[in-house]
Design an enzyme around this catalytic site. Structure first.
Site, PDB file in Angstrom:
ATOM      1  N   GLY A  17       0.780  -1.226   0.000  1.00 25.14           N
ATOM      2  CA  GLY A  17       0.000   0.000   0.000  1.00 25.14           C
ATOM      3  C   GLY A  17       0.812   1.276   0.000  1.00 25.14           C
ATOM      4  O   GLY A  17       1.843   1.392  -0.674  1.00 25.14           O
ATOM      5  N   ILE A  18       0.345   2.243   0.757  1.00 25.91           N
ATOM      6  CA  ILE A  18       0.984   3.556   0.810  1.00 25.91           C
ATOM      7  C   ILE A  18       2.407   3.452   1.343  1.00 25.91           C
ATOM      8  O   ILE A  18       3.323   4.097   0.833  1.00 25.91           O
ATOM      9  CB  ILE A  18       0.143   4.519   1.673  1.00 25.91           C
ATOM     10  N   ASP A  58       6.551  -4.577  15.059  1.00 25.22           N
ATOM     11  CA  ASP A  58       5.158  -4.425  15.451  1.00 25.22           C
ATOM     12  C   ASP A  58       5.072  -3.093  16.186  1.00 25.22           C
ATOM     13  O   ASP A  58       5.578  -2.963  17.301  1.00 25.22           O
ATOM     14  CB  ASP A  58       4.733  -5.575  16.367  1.00 25.22           C
ATOM     15  N   ASN A  81       3.609   5.116   9.137  1.00 23.68           N
ATOM     16  CA  ASN A  81       2.552   4.774   8.189  1.00 23.68           C
ATOM     17  C   ASN A  81       1.680   3.614   8.661  1.00 23.68           C
ATOM     18  O   ASN A  81       0.514   3.538   8.276  1.00 23.68           O
ATOM     19  CB  ASN A  81       3.173   4.415   6.837  1.00 23.68           C
ATOM     20  N   TYR A 152     -11.391   4.313  14.186  1.00 20.40           N
ATOM     21  CA  TYR A 152     -10.410   4.733  13.179  1.00 20.40           C
ATOM     22  C   TYR A 152     -10.344   6.256  13.098  1.00 20.40           C
ATOM     23  O   TYR A 152      -9.260   6.850  13.124  1.00 20.40           O
ATOM     24  CB  TYR A 152     -10.790   4.143  11.827  1.00 20.40           C
ATOM     25  N   LYS A 156      -7.077   8.593  14.127  1.00 21.88           N
ATOM     26  CA  LYS A 156      -6.402   9.426  13.132  1.00 21.88           C
ATOM     27  C   LYS A 156      -6.481  10.907  13.498  1.00 21.88           C
ATOM     28  O   LYS A 156      -5.569  11.684  13.177  1.00 21.88           O
ATOM     29  CB  LYS A 156      -6.991   9.175  11.750  1.00 21.88           C
ATOM     30  N   ILE A 187      -7.545   6.229  -1.320  1.00 23.29           N
ATOM     31  CA  ILE A 187      -6.343   5.852  -2.066  1.00 23.29           C
ATOM     32  C   ILE A 187      -6.455   4.377  -2.422  1.00 23.29           C
ATOM     33  O   ILE A 187      -6.768   3.541  -1.565  1.00 23.29           O
ATOM     34  CB  ILE A 187      -5.066   6.101  -1.240  1.00 23.29           C
ATOM     35  N   PRO A 190      -4.643  -2.212  -1.356  1.00 21.14           N
ATOM     36  CA  PRO A 190      -5.318  -3.504  -1.154  1.00 21.14           C
ATOM     37  C   PRO A 190      -6.476  -3.451  -0.162  1.00 21.14           C
ATOM     38  O   PRO A 190      -7.355  -4.320  -0.196  1.00 21.14           O
ATOM     39  CB  PRO A 190      -4.182  -4.395  -0.635  1.00 21.14           C
ATOM     40  N   LEU A 191      -6.505  -2.439   0.701  1.00 16.13           N
ATOM     41  CA  LEU A 191      -7.591  -2.282   1.668  1.00 16.13           C
ATOM     42  C   LEU A 191      -8.962  -2.250   0.993  1.00 16.13           C
ATOM     43  O   LEU A 191      -9.960  -2.729   1.540  1.00 16.13           O
ATOM     44  CB  LEU A 191      -7.364  -0.979   2.450  1.00 16.13           C
TER      45      LEU A 191
END
Length: 259
Positions: A17-18, A58, A81, A152, A156, A187, A190-191
């Site tokens: 991903g990003i 992790d 990230n 979430y 954030k 964006i 794969p999410l």
């Protein structure tokens, strides 16, 4: 000369991903990249493909950050990230009424605790030189409420605010250690794949998911990586405590024409 020539850069959650896009762009710009992820198999494969180093990390675990500090005590750039939505293993209630405390804490452990620990590591790894760049990947969801992804959104939003606290702390200490946040919207990583599928209606599903975005398309991971390169580079030495939206104009306001 490449924009990140010789800079030592750590990117978390960079196996896909990003994060992978950022690690790739950093390598292309001459950085010495340490690609980190909790998925060792994917992380090793990504690092091998890019020609950089891999370190298992992790971000929730303080001991893992201590181990990283022992192996890499000095860096120039950290990209926090690594993140989760809470829906990685299927549908789970994440609204303010039904979310469980365990699910709430699981999201915050990665997104917020991981960013806190990363910033703390970065300060220690940069203050000897007195310069550096910390880049925290927040989200468009950190700027607005998301009723069915409350954990979430809250995590954030906290990343956004902690970025500013870190920026001010470093400035007041007299260090040229900058800390900024990037706020991606939709964006194509794969999410999104479980929602898009591979059927004939994939294009229609994609269009529906970005129907409220003025540019009417998904952003690409490399477009986020481009902002990260700028913030990591010496072109951004007067930018700290700032936030950068990359959302196709979603938060700019209504794209509708008044009647």
């Amino acid at each position: 000369m490449p924009r990140l020539q010789g800079k030592v850069c750590v990117v978390t959650g960079a196996a896909s991903g990003i994060g992978l896009a950022i690690a790739s762009r950093f390598c292309a710009e001459g950085a010495q990249v340490l690609l980190t992820d909790c998925n060792a198999e994917a992380g090793h494969a990504a690092a091998e493909a890019l020609g950089c180093r891999f370190h298992g990390l992790d971000v929730r675990e303080e001991a893992d950050w201590h181990a990283l500090a022992g192996e890499v005590p000095a860096i120039d750039v950290l990209v926090n990230n690594a993140g989760v939505t809470g829906f990685e293993h299927g549908a789970v209630a994440h609204d303010p009424e039904h979310a469980s405390l365990a699910d709430w804490r699981a999201v915050h452990a990665v997104n917020l605790d991981g960013t806190f620990l990363g910033c703390r590591y970065a300060i220690g790894a940069m203050k000897g030189k007195g310069t550096g760049a910390i880049i925290n990947i927040s989200s468009r969801s950190g700027l607005v409420g998301i009723p069915f992804a409350a954990a979430y959104a809250a995590s954030k939003a906290a990343v956004r605010n902690h970025t500013k606290s870190v920026a001010l702390y470093c400035a007041q200490a007299g260090w040229a250690i900058r800390c900024n946040s990037i706020h991606p919207g939709a964006i194509l990583t794969p999410l999104w794949e479980p929602m898009l599928g591979e059927g004939e209606d994939r294009a229609a599903r994609m269009a529906a998911l970005v129907a409220d975005t003025p540019l009417k398309r998904f952003g690409m991971p490399d477009e986020v990586a481009a902002i990260a390169v700028m913030l990591a580079s010496d072109e951004a030495t007067y930018i700290t405590g700032a936030e950068f939206n990359i959302d196709g104009g979603l938060l700019a306001g209504s794209a509708a024409t008044p009647g």
